[in-house]
Enzyme design. Structure first.
Site, PDB file in Angstrom:
ATOM      1  N   GLU A   6       0.819  -1.208   0.000  1.00 44.58           N
ATOM      2  CA  GLU A   6       0.000   0.000   0.000  1.00 44.58           C
ATOM      3  C   GLU A   6       0.854   1.258   0.000  1.00 44.58           C
ATOM      4  O   GLU A   6       0.475   2.265  -0.578  1.00 44.58           O
ATOM      5  CB  GLU A   6      -0.938   0.011   1.213  1.00 44.58           C
ATOM      6  CG  GLU A   6      -1.841   1.219   1.265  1.00 44.58           C
ATOM      7  CD  GLU A   6      -2.995   1.064   2.238  1.00 44.58           C
ATOM      8  OE1 GLU A   6      -3.465   2.097   2.744  1.00 44.58           O
ATOM      9  OE2 GLU A   6      -3.418  -0.060   2.489  1.00 44.58           O
ATOM     10  N   LYS A   7       2.019   1.172   0.651  1.00 49.59           N
ATOM     11  CA  LYS A   7       2.878   2.357   0.781  1.00 49.59           C
ATOM     12  C   LYS A   7       4.330   1.946   0.565  1.00 49.59           C
ATOM     13  O   LYS A   7       4.697   0.777   0.779  1.00 49.59           O
ATOM     14  CB  LYS A   7       2.741   2.979   2.162  1.00 49.59           C
ATOM     15  CG  LYS A   7       1.323   3.340   2.572  1.00 49.59           C
ATOM     16  CD  LYS A   7       1.314   3.913   3.984  1.00 49.59           C
ATOM     17  CE  LYS A   7      -0.101   4.122   4.490  1.00 49.59           C
ATOM     18  NZ  LYS A   7      -0.775   2.834   4.806  1.00 49.59           N
ATOM     19  N   ASP A   9      -3.019  -2.499   3.490  1.00 49.66           N
ATOM     20  CA  ASP A   9      -3.247  -2.497   4.931  1.00 49.66           C
ATOM     21  C   ASP A   9      -4.398  -3.440   5.285  1.00 49.66           C
ATOM     22  O   ASP A   9      -5.316  -3.648   4.475  1.00 49.66           O
ATOM     23  CB  ASP A   9      -3.564  -1.074   5.413  1.00 49.66           C
ATOM     24  CG  ASP A   9      -2.321  -0.207   5.507  1.00 49.66           C
ATOM     25  OD1 ASP A   9      -1.211  -0.758   5.416  1.00 49.66           O
ATOM     26  OD2 ASP A   9      -2.457   1.021   5.662  1.00 49.66           O
ATOM     27  N   ASP A  17      -7.388  -3.698   6.373  1.00 52.99           N
ATOM     28  CA  ASP A  17      -8.718  -3.180   6.669  1.00 52.99           C
ATOM     29  C   ASP A  17      -9.477  -3.013   5.357  1.00 52.99           C
ATOM     30  O   ASP A  17      -8.948  -3.315   4.276  1.00 52.99           O
ATOM     31  CB  ASP A  17      -8.641  -1.847   7.436  1.00 52.99           C
ATOM     32  CG  ASP A  17      -7.831  -0.783   6.715  1.00 52.99           C
ATOM     33  OD1 ASP A  17      -7.565  -0.941   5.504  1.00 52.99           O
ATOM     34  OD2 ASP A  17      -7.466   0.215   7.355  1.00 52.99           O
ATOM     35  N   TYR A  28       0.419  -1.343  13.471  1.00 56.84           N
ATOM     36  CA  TYR A  28      -0.509  -0.637  12.575  1.00 56.84           C
ATOM     37  C   TYR A  28      -1.407   0.325  13.354  1.00 56.84           C
ATOM     38  O   TYR A  28      -2.123  -0.082  14.264  1.00 56.84           O
ATOM     39  CB  TYR A  28      -1.361  -1.668  11.837  1.00 56.84           C
ATOM     40  CG  TYR A  28      -2.382  -1.089  10.900  1.00 56.84           C
ATOM     41  CD1 TYR A  28      -1.991  -0.435   9.737  1.00 56.84           C
ATOM     42  CD2 TYR A  28      -3.735  -1.210  11.172  1.00 56.84           C
ATOM     43  CE1 TYR A  28      -2.931   0.081   8.867  1.00 56.84           C
ATOM     44  CE2 TYR A  28      -4.686  -0.687  10.300  1.00 56.84           C
ATOM     45  CZ  TYR A  28      -4.283  -0.049   9.157  1.00 56.84           C
ATOM     46  OH  TYR A  28      -5.213   0.475   8.302  1.00 56.84           O
ATOM     47  N   ARG A  83      -4.009   2.512  12.448  1.00 56.64           N
ATOM     48  CA  ARG A  83      -5.402   2.851  12.124  1.00 56.64           C
ATOM     49  C   ARG A  83      -6.348   1.737  12.551  1.00 56.64           C
ATOM     50  O   ARG A  83      -7.321   1.442  11.869  1.00 56.64           O
ATOM     51  CB  ARG A  83      -5.538   3.142  10.630  1.00 56.64           C
ATOM     52  CG  ARG A  83      -4.754   4.378  10.192  1.00 56.64           C
ATOM     53  CD  ARG A  83      -4.748   4.541   8.682  1.00 56.64           C
ATOM     54  NE  ARG A  83      -3.944   5.672   8.273  1.00 56.64           N
ATOM     55  CZ  ARG A  83      -4.438   6.816   7.806  1.00 56.64           C
ATOM     56  NH1 ARG A  83      -5.734   6.976   7.685  1.00 56.64           N
ATOM     57  NH2 ARG A  83      -3.631   7.802   7.448  1.00 56.64           N
TER      58      ARG A  83
END
Length: 659
Positions: free
Chosen positions: A8-9, A104, A106, A327, A329
């Protein structure tokens, strides 16, 4: 066979590559591994919804007759500056024989990479994709996750749920923002009235609280304590009015008649006080659970005055830049049982990173296992805790250090015994009236020793609504004993207005939104959901309302601006309360759990939007907006909460708006 990992990043991509075979060859936007595999990455969202005018040129000009905007075939485009990275991923996808989704853990992370794979390779590209779930970036955790790859198809419902939310937000925000901006123009308001399915109910909470404060009229009320003498001192017991006194009480049971209180005070003077109940027990209080993001933001706001967006930024840096926490979030406050075995490594890392916590680490009993270690309570990600990686406190900013210390202390509390209280309750009958005294004394601090500050529960206290001296421990009296009421004490009080929202209390309201809904049938459902917005979006939503000029800060207090009040006054009630948004969140969660389908949800939504737009068409210019100055202009931004110019010279949320 060669694998392509799509993270994702960039930070996550580098963490994955770091534990995979070397030597590495770094390219622009990717890393080639020693075994022929490749790691690449997104930079957050590489794609965004196209603008309405892309579907039909008529939407370039904002007109009521063009609403509602409806979309049959949804389209995405590269975000500004992201076309090059998209091209890199597309080229690498063509070369790979297997894809690994490393978004991530989620709903948003699932969609973010899925939509890139679909956009670049079509639906067939997702066949056979593996799913890599990483909750923290330390090498041991990444290595463990790489050994537990899943089938990406198992997570399709998460992607569907996030997709439905993204499209629903776009439709709702685009249509209602245009409709009410145009309606506001009829009233002479020249600003943009942005409407969102989350931001607007949040604004409604603040507007209604401000109205309650403005309309508040203080009223006197009275409390009566009987002073009862016994060999060890004096007990102050609060009068408990009977039902016969209801006519002199308000809705909260406060006594409004001083004459009545004086009458009772005269009756009990010198009368015997007979003990009718005597309870004494020791009560344990377990440690609070480790942090979710919202819980961390609330505590940081209370203790340090930090905004939700500041806390999120610090947590993200601690996770990505320093790799000192897991993580950030997360909406979960529990940990897998397997993490208990890492307690020694995590505790050692805490002591090495922050010497001020060395004593707290030394006092931890790592053989203890709190209620936080519960596999059944852990979903896609677990609570935010420190990683086994140590760092240097000097390398952190002052705010990052404070956030790390909060997370570390909360983790260490899981290895401390329960705090223990001696609680007591004495009830008396005096001249036919009932009087009660309650006491609560901290006898063993347990985990509270780590609070690092005086706490109101760390001293002897009486529960709110009871009389007496907080430093007095209640004696063990026997039922039937009688002691003289030697005096009485009348306390003159005044009702107080509701407190203005602060960053902490507004976050608490968003997470505990069930208290603010109108529909009583929703309350039970809402207690099981995440609340208003998500862990990842709440900070951005609050900040967005400030940027758009609808909320103002006055010290720690948050108030609505005239423009914010005007917008809520112009909207139909259903758009300003959290009921509708809460139903959405409930349905989206059901979709993620395979209990709800995408198509019926979207069909219901478009019907609701059409009804709201019809109301605007027939509505007169809203008086709440007449004479108001426009909200101050804001700097043009791109991205999740940015804006772009449109048709009639107005501004509106972009397609990636957070609601």
């Amino acid at each position: 066979m060669s694998r392509l990992y799509i993270a994702e990043k960039p930070s996550l991509g580098r963490a994955i590559a770091a534990v995979l075979p070397k030597p590495h060859k770094k390219g622009e936007g990717y890393i080639e591994l020693g075994n022929g595999d490749t790691v690449t990455w997104c930079v957050g969202h590489l794609l965004e919804q196209v603008e309405p005018e892309h579907y039909d040129a008529k939407y370039k000009t904002w007109r009521l007759e063009h609403l509602p905007i409806e979309v049959d075939q949804w389209q995405l485009k590269a975000r500004r500056g992201m076309a090059k990275q998209l091209a890199t991923i597309k080229r690498l996808m063509k070369q790979a024989s297997e894809l690994v989704h490393a978004g991530d853990p989620d709903r948003e992370g699932q969609l973010l990479v899925d939509e890139v794979i679909d956009h670049l390779g079509g639906a067939a590209a997702r066949q056979g994709v593996k799913r890599l779930l990483i909750a923290d970036l330390n090498p041991a955790a990444v290595t463990r996750a790489l050994g537990q790859l899943k089938d990406n198809r198992d997570y399709a419902p998460l992607s569907q749920s996030a997709l439905a939310r993204s499209r629903a937000d776009w439709l709702y925000g685009m249509n209602l923002t245009r409709a009410y901006t145009l309606l506001g123009q009829k009233a002479g308001y020249r600003g943009v009235l942005s409407v969102g399915r989350v931001q607007t109910p949040v604004l409604g909470l603040v507007v209604r609280r401000d109205a309650e404060i403005a309309a508040f009229e203080p009223r006197p009320f009275y409390q009566l304590d009987a002073l009862i003498e016994h060999p060890k001192g004096t007990i102050a017991a609060r009068w408990q009015p009977s039902e016969a006194c209801a006519q002199w009480q308000d809705d909260e049971g406060r006594l409004l008649s001083r004459k009545l209180v004086e009458h009772v005070a005269g009756r009990i003077q010198g009368q015997p006080a007979q003990v009718t109940d005597s309870q004494h027990k020791e009560k344990p209080q377990g440690a609070p659970l480790p942090y979710s993001l919202s819980a961390l933001q609330i505590d940081a706001a209370k203790r340090f005055g930090m905004s939700a967006s500041e806390v999120l930024a610090c947590a993200q840096k601690l996770y990505e830049g320093h790799q000192l926490i897991t993580y950030p979030r997360s909406d979960c406050r529990y940990l897998p049982k397997g993490h208990w075995q890492e307690a020694k490594a995590v505790s050692d890392a805490i002591a090495a990173t922050d010497p001020s916590l060395t004593e707290a680490v030394a006092g931890a009993d790592l053989s203890l296992k709190s209620r936080a270690f519960n596999d059944a309570k852990v979903g896609a990600h677990h609570a935010i805790i420190p990683t086994p990686k140590s760092g240097k406190l000097a390398s952190l900013s002052a705010k990052e250090a404070k956030v790390y210390q909060l997370i570390a202390r909360q983790y260490l509390m899981q290895f401390y015994p329960a705090a223990r209280y001696a609680e007591s309750r004495l009830a008396f009958e005096i001249a036919g009236g009932q009087f009660v005294a309650k006491g609560r004394v901290l006898t063993a601090p347990g985990w509270r020793a780590l609070l690092g500050r005086p706490d109101r529960n760390d001293r002897s206290e009486l529960n709110e609504g009871q009389g007496g001296d907080p430093s007095t421990v209640l004696p063990r009296l026997q039922v039937g004993e009688q002691w003289p009421c030697v005096d009485s004490r009348i306390k003159d009080c005044m009702t107080e207005p509701p407190k203005a929202f602060t960053e902490a209390s507004l976050l608490q309201a968003m997470t505990g939104i069930a208290r603010f809904v109108q529909d009583a049938s929703l309350k039970g459902i809402l207690k099981e959901t995440d609340g208003l917005g998500t862990e990842a979006t709440r900070a951005g939503i609050i900040e967005l309302l400030f940027k758009r000029g609808f909320l103002l800060r006055q010290g720690k207090a948050i108030h609505s601006s005239d423009a914010g009040k005007g917008l809520i006054g112009a909207l139909p009630e259903q758009a300003t309360y959290p009921d509708m948004t809460a139903r959405w969140e409930h349905e989206l969660q059901a979709m993620a759990e395979r209990q709800r389908s995408y198509s019926p949800f979207m069909a219901d939504l478009t019907g609701q939007i059409a009804q709201l737009v019809d109301q605007v068409r027939t509505a007169p210019p809203p008086s709440s907006l007449a004479g108001l100055k426009s909200a101050p202009p804001r700097r043009r931004r791109r991205g999740k909460t940015g804006a772009s110019r449109s048709g009639a010279g107005t501004r509106r949320p972009r397609s990636r708006a957070t609601g």
